[in-house]
Design an enzyme around this catalytic site. Structure first.
Site, short mmCIF file in Angstrom:
data_model
loop_
_atom_site.label_atom_id
_atom_site.label_comp_id
_atom_site.label_asym_id
_atom_site.label_seq_id
_atom_site.Cartn_x
_atom_site.Cartn_y
_atom_site.Cartn_z
N ASP A 136 -3.97 -12.95 4.14
CA ASP A 136 -5.24 -12.39 4.61
C ASP A 136 -6.42 -12.86 3.77
O ASP A 136 -7.55 -12.43 3.98
CB ASP A 136 -5.18 -10.86 4.66
CG ASP A 136 -4.62 -10.23 3.41
OD1 ASP A 136 -4.34 -10.98 2.45
OD2 ASP A 136 -4.45 -9.00 3.37
N ASP B 71 -2.34 -10.84 -2.22
CA ASP B 71 -2.87 -10.37 -0.94
C ASP B 71 -4.35 -10.06 -1.16
O ASP B 71 -4.77 -9.76 -2.28
CB ASP B 71 -2.11 -9.10 -0.55
CG ASP B 71 -2.46 -8.57 0.83
OD1 ASP B 71 -1.72 -8.86 1.79
OD2 ASP B 71 -3.47 -7.84 0.94
N HIS C 244 -5.97 -7.52 -0.44
CA HIS C 244 -6.19 -6.11 -0.75
C HIS C 244 -5.49 -5.71 -2.05
O HIS C 244 -4.45 -6.28 -2.39
CB HIS C 244 -5.64 -5.23 0.38
CG HIS C 244 -6.26 -5.49 1.71
ND1 HIS C 244 -5.86 -6.53 2.52
CD2 HIS C 244 -7.25 -4.85 2.38
CE1 HIS C 244 -6.58 -6.53 3.63
NE2 HIS C 244 -7.43 -5.52 3.57
N HIS D 57 0.82 -1.22 0.00
CA HIS D 57 0.00 0.00 0.00
C HIS D 57 0.85 1.26 0.00
O HIS D 57 0.32 2.37 -0.10
CB HIS D 57 -0.93 0.04 1.22
CG HIS D 57 -1.94 -1.06 1.23
ND1 HIS D 57 -2.78 -1.31 0.17
CD2 HIS D 57 -2.22 -2.01 2.17
CE1 HIS D 57 -3.54 -2.36 0.46
NE2 HIS D 57 -3.22 -2.80 1.66
#
Length: 350
Positions: free
Chosen positions: A279, A199, A201, A162
């Site tokens: 995740d 991931d 996200h 991120h």
């Protein structure tokens, strides 16, 4: 995007970036007696208990290593310890103003999503929180070199997807993915990199950094219904698969198979950076997908096989994963990769 013309070489900052990369100490010779598995005890974050206020398991990295070494799959003395990324190293991607902003504890608190960090003296924040991150950045950068030399490497850490050159967020303070790729371009004589970001996200940080760089192709499979909701950056993803919350294992693995086929037909990389967040696990409070532990093991095997079948060096980063069970699943996955001869841990006990 891979389809757009590369503008990177034209920027006036390029000679300075190149000099910083060439003078860095993060690349060093690793003896053949070591496995291309990178980790330091300094990765783990223990911060007056404040780390427990974020769902991330900040001792995950050490626990993965413990499982591997205690169970006889990897000898402790075969693990490679990286150096800490210096300010000059970080400036290869980050701006001076962004790095200066991290001298403000309030700024760091917002990036790591732990408000009480704002109240802590910055020297302590640097030592207890940002130093572990900088060590992991050093690990990601070194892992690219090891992957080119050995065919694969695993940084038991990193994957701060991120964070971009100018902006941190989502527990990511430094852009290790962008940094390891920029180092590889200069030092490893390569010009085509594929990021496979699995991931839960969207990897909006590296996508922002390589938005107009045709040397980097991004395959990102993520839950579209969760953070970061970065609709602007989505346009820069070369190949995106947007999942619904609650996606189950079989459907997920089918979509991965199809995506890898498409990626193979579109782009021939010289290095794969695999962001292997856990995740996606069923029960993860932030990922909201329903992938079984066995599904994660199969996912990693598929990506490593994809790379090995094409003889492309691959480096794996462990990225997000917000349950205590993540460390066990990652260790099991690495053990499976070894059993399937996709990696060679080289333990005498193995």
């Amino acid at each position: 995007m891979a389809s757009s013309a590369s503008s990177a070489a034209a920027t006036p900052a390029e000679p300075l970036r190149r000099n910083r990369v060439l003078s860095s100490k993060l690349y060093f010779d690793v003896p053949g007696s070591k496995a291309p598995v990178v980790y330091s005890p300094a990765y783990d974050i223990a911060f007056l208990g404040i780390e427990k206020l974020h769902p991330f398991d900040s001792s995950k990295w050490g626990r993965i290593c413990k499982f591997l070494t205690k169970e006889g799959h990897l000898e402790k003395n075969r693990v490679v310890e990286p150096l800490e990324a210096s300010k000059e190293d970080l400036l290869v991607v980050h701006s001076e103003s962004y790095l200066n902003s991290l001298k403000n504890s309030l700024k760091v608190a917002s990036i790591v999503e732990v408000p009480p960090v704002a109240l802590i003296p910055n020297w302590l924040v640097q030592q207890k929180l940002l130093y572990p991150f900088r060590k992991q950045v050093g690990g990601s950068i070194l892992s690219a070199k090891l992957a080119l030399e050995r065919g694969w490497a695993i940084n038991i850490g990193g994957g701060f997807h991120h964070c971009s050159a100018e902006e941190g967020g989502g527990f990511c303070a430094y852009a290790d993915i962008s940094l390891c790729i920029q180092f590889a371009f200069v030092r490893l004589n390569i010009s085509r990199v594929m990021i496979i970001d699995l991931d839960a996200h969207q990897g909006n940080g590296h996508e922002k950094d390589f938005a107009n760089d045709g040397r980097v192709y991004t395959l990102d499979i993520y839950n579209a219904g969760i953070y970061p909701f970065d609709h602007v950056t989505k346009r820069y993803i070369d190949q995106k698969v947007e999942l619904l919350s609650g996606t189950k294992t079989d459907d997920y693995l089918d979509q991965l198979d199809n995506a890898l086929k498409v990626a193979q037909s579109r782009f021939q990389p010289q290095l794969i950076v695999y962001n292997a967040g856990t995740d996606i696990l069923d029960g993860d409070p932030l990922g909201r997908l329903k992938i079984s532990p066995e599904g994660v093991v199969i996912r990693d095997e598929k990506v490593f096989r994809f790379a090995k079948d094409q003889n492309i060096p691959l480096l794996m980063l462990t990225s997000g994963g917000y349950m205590k069970s993540s460390a066990r699943v990652i260790a099991d996955s690495i053990i499976n990769l070894s059993k399937k001869n996709l990696i060679e841990l080289g333990s005498q006990l193995g």
